[in-house]
Design a protein around this motif. Structure first.
Motif, PDB file in Angstrom:
ATOM      1  N   GLY A 109      -3.888  -8.354 -19.631  1.00 42.15           N
ATOM      2  CA  GLY A 109      -3.089  -9.563 -19.523  1.00 42.15           C
ATOM      3  C   GLY A 109      -1.607  -9.237 -19.397  1.00 42.15           C
ATOM      4  N   TRP A 110      -0.845 -10.177 -18.849  1.00 33.90           N
ATOM      5  CA  TRP A 110       0.597  -9.993 -18.732  1.00 33.90           C
ATOM      6  C   TRP A 110       1.310 -11.326 -18.879  1.00 33.90           C
ATOM      7  CZ3 TRP A 110       2.372 -13.023 -14.833  1.00 33.90           C
ATOM      8  CH2 TRP A 110       1.541 -13.245 -13.721  1.00 33.90           C
ATOM      9  N   ARG A 111       2.586 -11.226 -19.231  1.00 33.79           N
ATOM     10  CA  ARG A 111       3.457 -12.401 -19.313  1.00 33.79           C
ATOM     11  C   ARG A 111       4.791 -12.021 -18.687  1.00 33.79           C
ATOM     12  NH1 ARG A 111       7.510 -14.827 -22.304  1.00 33.79           N
ATOM     13  NH2 ARG A 111       7.265 -17.103 -22.585  1.00 33.79           N
ATOM     14  N   SER A 112       5.250 -12.803 -17.729  1.00 33.33           N
ATOM     15  CA  SER A 112       6.540 -12.540 -17.088  1.00 33.33           C
ATOM     16  C   SER A 112       7.492 -13.697 -17.366  1.00 33.33           C
ATOM     17  CB  SER A 112       6.373 -12.337 -15.579  1.00 33.33           C
ATOM     18  OG  SER A 112       6.030 -13.559 -14.954  1.00 33.33           O
ATOM     19  N   GLU A 113       8.782 -13.367 -17.347  1.00 32.52           N
ATOM     20  CA  GLU A 113       9.799 -14.389 -17.575  1.00 32.52           C
ATOM     21  C   GLU A 113      11.000 -14.095 -16.695  1.00 32.52           C
ATOM     22  OE1 GLU A 113      12.046 -16.639 -21.316  1.00 32.52           O
ATOM     23  OE2 GLU A 113      10.557 -15.049 -21.673  1.00 32.52           O
ATOM     24  N   GLY A 114      11.498 -15.121 -16.031  1.00 32.16           N
ATOM     25  CA  GLY A 114      12.627 -14.959 -15.126  1.00 32.16           C
ATOM     26  C   GLY A 114      13.400 -16.245 -14.976  1.00 32.16           C
ATOM     27  N   PRO A 115      14.213 -16.342 -13.919  1.00 31.36           N
ATOM     28  CA  PRO A 115      15.077 -17.516 -13.721  1.00 31.36           C
ATOM     29  C   PRO A 115      14.322 -18.837 -13.621  1.00 31.36           C
ATOM     30  CG  PRO A 115      15.723 -15.718 -12.262  1.00 31.36           C
ATOM     31  CD  PRO A 115      14.437 -15.309 -12.889  1.00 31.36           C
ATOM     32  N   THR A 116      13.077 -18.782 -13.141  1.00 35.04           N
ATOM     33  CA  THR A 116      12.319 -20.027 -12.966  1.00 35.04           C
ATOM     34  C   THR A 116      11.392 -20.329 -14.126  1.00 35.04           C
ATOM     35  OG1 THR A 116      10.607 -18.837 -11.727  1.00 35.04           O
ATOM     36  CG2 THR A 116      12.414 -19.803 -10.451  1.00 35.04           C
ATOM     37  N   GLY A 117      11.434 -19.524 -15.181  1.00 36.33           N
ATOM     38  CA  GLY A 117      10.588 -19.764 -16.338  1.00 36.33           C
ATOM     39  C   GLY A 117       9.578 -18.655 -16.565  1.00 36.33           C
ATOM     40  N   ARG A 177       0.857  -1.198   0.000  1.00 38.56           N
ATOM     41  CA  ARG A 177       0.000   0.000   0.000  1.00 38.56           C
ATOM     42  C   ARG A 177       0.884   1.236   0.000  1.00 38.56           C
ATOM     43  NH1 ARG A 177      -2.752  -3.693   3.293  1.00 38.56           N
ATOM     44  NH2 ARG A 177      -4.868  -4.156   2.557  1.00 38.56           N
ATOM     45  N   GLY A 178       0.708   2.069  -1.018  1.00 34.89           N
ATOM     46  CA  GLY A 178       1.514   3.272  -1.144  1.00 34.89           C
ATOM     47  C   GLY A 178       2.687   3.052  -2.091  1.00 34.89           C
ATOM     48  N   LEU A 179       3.127   4.139  -2.718  1.00 32.68           N
ATOM     49  CA  LEU A 179       4.185   4.041  -3.718  1.00 32.68           C
ATOM     50  C   LEU A 179       5.503   3.528  -3.143  1.00 32.68           C
ATOM     51  CD1 LEU A 179       3.611   7.247  -5.879  1.00 32.68           C
ATOM     52  CD2 LEU A 179       3.251   4.864  -6.548  1.00 32.68           C
ATOM     53  N   GLU A 180       5.853   3.950  -1.955  1.00 33.42           N
ATOM     54  CA  GLU A 180       7.128   3.528  -1.373  1.00 33.42           C
ATOM     55  C   GLU A 180       7.157   2.018  -1.149  1.00 33.42           C
ATOM     56  OE1 GLU A 180       9.746   5.305  -0.989  1.00 33.42           O
ATOM     57  OE2 GLU A 180       9.001   7.376  -1.160  1.00 33.42           O
ATOM     58  N   ARG A 181       6.071   1.472  -0.615  1.00 34.71           N
ATOM     59  CA  ARG A 181       6.027   0.029  -0.368  1.00 34.71           C
ATOM     60  C   ARG A 181       5.998  -0.746  -1.684  1.00 34.71           C
ATOM     61  NH1 ARG A 181       7.935  -1.810   3.981  1.00 34.71           N
ATOM     62  NH2 ARG A 181       6.816  -3.751   3.514  1.00 34.71           N
ATOM     63  N   LEU A 182       5.264  -0.230  -2.663  1.00 27.87           N
ATOM     64  CA  LEU A 182       5.234  -0.885  -3.964  1.00 27.87           C
ATOM     65  C   LEU A 182       6.625  -0.875  -4.598  1.00 27.87           C
ATOM     66  CD1 LEU A 182       3.821  -2.176  -6.371  1.00 27.87           C
ATOM     67  CD2 LEU A 182       3.155   0.125  -7.128  1.00 27.87           C
ATOM     68  N   ASN A 183       7.307   0.247  -4.491  1.00 29.64           N
ATOM     69  CA  ASN A 183       8.654   0.350  -5.052  1.00 29.64           C
ATOM     70  C   ASN A 183       9.598  -0.654  -4.389  1.00 29.64           C
ATOM     71  OD1 ASN A 183      10.500   1.513  -6.857  1.00 29.64           O
ATOM     72  ND2 ASN A 183      11.236   2.956  -5.319  1.00 29.64           N
ATOM     73  N   LEU A 184       9.470  -0.813  -3.073  1.00 33.32           N
ATOM     74  CA  LEU A 184      10.298  -1.780  -2.354  1.00 33.32           C
ATOM     75  C   LEU A 184       9.996  -3.204  -2.812  1.00 33.32           C
ATOM     76  CD1 LEU A 184      12.338  -2.511  -0.161  1.00 33.32           C
ATOM     77  CD2 LEU A 184      10.449  -2.423   1.509  1.00 33.32           C
ATOM     78  N   HIS A 185       8.720  -3.492  -3.014  1.00 34.79           N
ATOM     79  CA  HIS A 185       8.344  -4.832  -3.473  1.00 34.79           C
ATOM     80  C   HIS A 185       8.975  -5.131  -4.837  1.00 34.79           C
ATOM     81  CE1 HIS A 185       6.108  -8.380  -4.508  1.00 34.79           C
ATOM     82  NE2 HIS A 185       5.496  -7.773  -5.504  1.00 34.79           N
ATOM     83  N   ILE A 186       8.938  -4.163  -5.744  1.00 28.51           N
ATOM     84  CA  ILE A 186       9.534  -4.374  -7.071  1.00 28.51           C
ATOM     85  C   ILE A 186      11.049  -4.534  -6.953  1.00 28.51           C
ATOM     86  CG2 ILE A 186       9.809  -3.425  -9.388  1.00 28.51           C
ATOM     87  CD1 ILE A 186       7.168  -1.908  -8.973  1.00 28.51           C
ATOM     88  N   PHE A 228      15.661 -10.901  -5.984  1.00 30.93           N
ATOM     89  CA  PHE A 228      15.571 -12.358  -5.869  1.00 30.93           C
ATOM     90  C   PHE A 228      15.326 -13.063  -7.199  1.00 30.93           C
ATOM     91  CE2 PHE A 228      14.384 -10.803  -1.599  1.00 30.93           C
ATOM     92  CZ  PHE A 228      15.373 -11.456  -0.872  1.00 30.93           C
ATOM     93  N   MET A 229      14.997 -12.294  -8.247  1.00 31.87           N
ATOM     94  CA  MET A 229      14.804 -12.890  -9.569  1.00 31.87           C
ATOM     95  C   MET A 229      15.559 -12.051 -10.605  1.00 31.87           C
ATOM     96  SD  MET A 229      10.758 -13.958  -9.528  1.00 31.87           S
ATOM     97  CE  MET A 229      10.193 -12.252  -9.276  1.00 31.87           C
ATOM     98  N   PRO A 230      16.876 -12.056 -10.561  1.00 29.07           N
ATOM     99  CA  PRO A 230      17.652 -11.223 -11.485  1.00 29.07           C
ATOM    100  C   PRO A 230      17.325 -11.541 -12.943  1.00 29.07           C
ATOM    101  CG  PRO A 230      19.040 -12.879 -10.415  1.00 29.07           C
ATOM    102  CD  PRO A 230      17.744 -12.889  -9.698  1.00 29.07           C
ATOM    103  N   GLY A 231      17.177 -10.469 -13.724  1.00 24.91           N
ATOM    104  CA  GLY A 231      16.839 -10.635 -15.129  1.00 24.91           C
ATOM    105  C   GLY A 231      15.353 -10.780 -15.394  1.00 24.91           C
ATOM    106  N   TRP A 232      14.541 -10.702 -14.354  1.00 23.36           N
ATOM    107  CA  TRP A 232      13.085 -10.868 -14.482  1.00 23.36           C
ATOM    108  C   TRP A 232      12.481  -9.721 -15.282  1.00 23.36           C
ATOM    109  CZ3 TRP A 232       9.105  -7.770 -12.461  1.00 23.36           C
ATOM    110  CH2 TRP A 232       7.825  -8.342 -12.475  1.00 23.36           C
ATOM    111  N   LYS A 233      11.525 -10.058 -16.189  1.00 24.75           N
ATOM    112  CA  LYS A 233      10.838  -9.067 -17.012  1.00 24.75           C
ATOM    113  C   LYS A 233       9.349  -9.384 -17.069  1.00 24.75           C
ATOM    114  CE  LYS A 233      14.401  -6.637 -18.587  1.00 24.75           C
ATOM    115  NZ  LYS A 233      14.543  -5.188 -18.350  1.00 24.75           N
ATOM    116  N   ILE A 234       8.538  -8.355 -17.315  1.00 22.39           N
ATOM    117  CA  ILE A 234       7.099  -8.539 -17.458  1.00 22.39           C
ATOM    118  C   ILE A 234       6.606  -7.622 -18.566  1.00 22.39           C
ATOM    119  CG2 ILE A 234       6.544  -6.802 -15.694  1.00 22.39           C
ATOM    120  CD1 ILE A 234       4.125  -8.618 -14.928  1.00 22.39           C
ATOM    121  N   GLU A 235       5.600  -8.079 -19.330  1.00 24.31           N
ATOM    122  CA  GLU A 235       5.038  -7.277 -20.417  1.00 24.31           C
ATOM    123  C   GLU A 235       3.536  -7.479 -20.498  1.00 24.31           C
ATOM    124  OE1 GLU A 235       6.673  -8.558 -24.110  1.00 24.31           O
ATOM    125  OE2 GLU A 235       5.951 -10.627 -23.912  1.00 24.31           O
TER     126      GLU A 235
END
Length: 267
Positions: free
Chosen positions: A234-242, A197-206, A212-219
């Motif tokens: 809709g979205w599709r994400s890709e990272g170290p675990t697939g 909740r709030g921009l600061e917490r959202l920024n921390l989450h990202i 923890f997921m280096p190279g992770w992307k979402i589109e």
């Protein structure tokens, strides 16, 4: 002279309604004051010009009905329009003939968007007024839907681009600037992994996502779907675990400012 706007029991034979719409006054007025917009509102084939004396005609082929009258007045700057209304062809033609009643529209700005006022007078009976009360409530609801969808689609095309750009940016300071350009300060986000909740917490989450997921992307994927201030993307994400796919449920103001996002994994 008998008061045609009163029934025998003293009830008013006038319909007076107002609806608050999450859309700009300009967008709503455009939908009311153009044949294409009015046709979408009525779900018929409407023709008129915004000039006093212009013929007004609304055809409903599926119901064998034609409504007709004329434009009495149209104040483009004040966003007011008055027209006569009645049944030229159809079951009510004998009792409620063409141009026998008066419909008045006004669109006014509000903090949340705008308000539309409608007054329909001159009905032959309270029964007719009751029927039209239900009908106008439905059509004003459609106006609210169409206007919000028009503005929100335009706004979200801008802010959702910023939203996904922010999620893909590993730089926390630059990301926060991007989030501020597309989200409310008290934006809420939740998915299977976090509640922020709030921009600061959202920024921390990202930040933690990238940690923890280096190279992770979402589109974003697929079409944007909108209904009365709510949207699905809709979205599709890709990272170290697939790769993972899902949808975001978005609540936003009509200019596209993101208020709340709930993320769902899966198709």
């Amino acid at each position: 002279m008998a008061d045609t706007n009163r029934g025998s029991n003293g009830q008013s034979a006038v319909v007076e309604l107002s609806v608050d719409i999450e859309a700009s006054a300009g967008t709503v007025w455009h939908l009311l004051s153009t044949p294409a917009g009015f046709s979408a509102l009525m779900q018929g084939q409407v023709t008129f010009e915004t000039a006093p004396g212009s013929a007004f005609r609304a055809e409903f082929p599926a119901f064998g009905t034609v409504i007709s009258g004329e434009i009495v007045s149209c104040d483009l700057d004040g966003r007011r329009m008055t027209l006569t209304w009645g049944t030229e062809l159809g079951p009510q033609a004998a009792d409620f003939p063409a141009a026998s009643s008066l419909v008045e529209f006004q669109v006014q700005r509000t903090e949340a968007g705008c308000q539309v006022g409608l007054r329909h007078s001159g009905f032959p009976s309270v029964r007719f007024a009751h029927e039209y009360d239900s009908g106008w409530r439905f059509h004003l609801g459609r106006l609210a839907l169409n206007a919000n969808r028009t503005d929100l689609e335009r706004g979200l095309k801008r802010t959702l681009a910023g939203w996904f750009e922010a999620w893909n940016n590993p730089n926390a300071d630059a990301r926060l600037t991007t989030l501020r350009a597309c989200c409310a300060e008290d934006v809420e986000f939740q998915d299977d992994w976090a509640v922020a909740r709030g921009l600061e917490r959202l920024n921390l989450h990202i930040t933690n996502c990238h940690r923890f997921m280096p190279g992770w992307k979402i589109e974003a994927t697929g079409d944007l779907r909108i209904c009365r201030g709510e949207a699905m993307v809709g979205w599709r994400s890709e990272g170290p675990t697939g790769a993972t796919e899902g949808h975001n449920h978005v609540r936003a103001t009509y200019d596209g400012t993101i208020l709340r996002v709930a993320g769902f994994e899966g198709g």
